[in-house]
Enzyme design. Sequence first.
Site, mmCIF file in Angstrom:
data_model
loop_
_atom_site.group_PDB
_atom_site.id
_atom_site.type_symbol
_atom_site.label_atom_id
_atom_site.label_comp_id
_atom_site.label_asym_id
_atom_site.label_seq_id
_atom_site.Cartn_x
_atom_site.Cartn_y
_atom_site.Cartn_z
ATOM 1 N N CYS A 160 -0.459 4.081 2.156
ATOM 2 C CA CYS A 160 -0.228 3.883 3.596
ATOM 3 C C CYS A 160 1.222 4.189 3.973
ATOM 4 C CB CYS A 160 -0.533 2.443 4.005
ATOM 5 S SG CYS A 160 -2.062 1.774 3.339
ATOM 6 N N ASP A 161 2.159 3.721 3.148
ATOM 7 C CA ASP A 161 3.554 3.672 3.591
ATOM 8 C C ASP A 161 4.538 4.533 2.797
ATOM 9 O OD1 ASP A 161 2.811 1.834 5.565
ATOM 10 O OD2 ASP A 161 2.949 0.163 4.149
ATOM 11 N N CYS A 200 0.833 -1.206 0.000
ATOM 12 C CA CYS A 200 0.000 0.000 0.000
ATOM 13 C C CYS A 200 0.870 1.259 0.000
ATOM 14 C CB CYS A 200 -0.934 -0.005 1.221
ATOM 15 S SG CYS A 200 -2.006 1.431 1.283
#
Length: 322
Positions: A140-141, A137
């Site tokens: 997300c990261d 992701c």
Amino acid sequence: MAEIEKVHCLIIGSGPAGYTAAIYASRANLKPVLYQGLQPGGQLTITTDVENYPGYPEGIMGPQMMIDFEKQAQRMGADIRWGMATKVDFTNRPYKVEIDEEKWIEADSVIIATGASAKWLGLPSEQRLNGHGVSACAVCDGFFFKNQEVAIVGAGDTACEEALYLSKLCSTVHMLVRRDEMRASKVMQQRVFNTPNIKVYWNTDTLEVLGENKVDAIKVVNNHTNEETTIPVKAFFVAIGHQPNSDLFKGWLDMDEAGYLITQPGTSKTNIEGVFACGDVQDKIYRQAVTAAGSGCTAALDAERYLGALEHAHMEQQQATA
């Protein structure tokens, strides 16, 4: 038939969607029973820092966040259990769900929050460094790798979107495409080609993610020339798709060609009255903890209204026959 237990509201799955549904359903006095499934906490248990969920100014570790969600649901009165749904029968209400191939639950309403699983390449090094520079992701990261070189593997619209997202944060994005063309739409491909800090590698397979406790580089091979190259990167993003955990509901619930459950627009309602779906098992677009939690709330409210209408109809029927 083995032992049967009757419940008012059954929740299958325990990520942000399932736990939020349990919090709302408990507060509405639906006495929900939640089965956690194979991976309690879902995909967040394989993430490290979560920095984009509102209310955690310092950020929080994914597994800890899911423990907090679970504790909150329990405090509200949800009955949270270890176990996995193994079969369903949605022929008539109450709906029947088999748990661990041994006991059956009869439920007046069912909330499905079984989530989705990221598809991986299947490399041992990829799994070993998952959460330590390997991620499925970018949204997300990606933030953790600002101004650094990263790699992403994939060739669809999602891979292009994630590569473009990373290009705004990272110094260079090495995009690995297995074939000599992408599956992505022409417009997405064009955006990638027009972005100077995205470098596309055609006919490229990933052999290994290198690094002891964090990603240091990736080893790739050109599958035409067999030439191997090592690319120094700090993160490796896998964007080859997700698989919704919906096999259990095949033949019962409407799903799209990829297996995502179809819900009526603006609701969590499936094609079977009293069966609701929320979170990543029905969302292939956003796939964030916060959107999953929101849809878990929607499902619990939809279930509450459905059960309230049933009760009302039952009372009217009783009065009519009295």
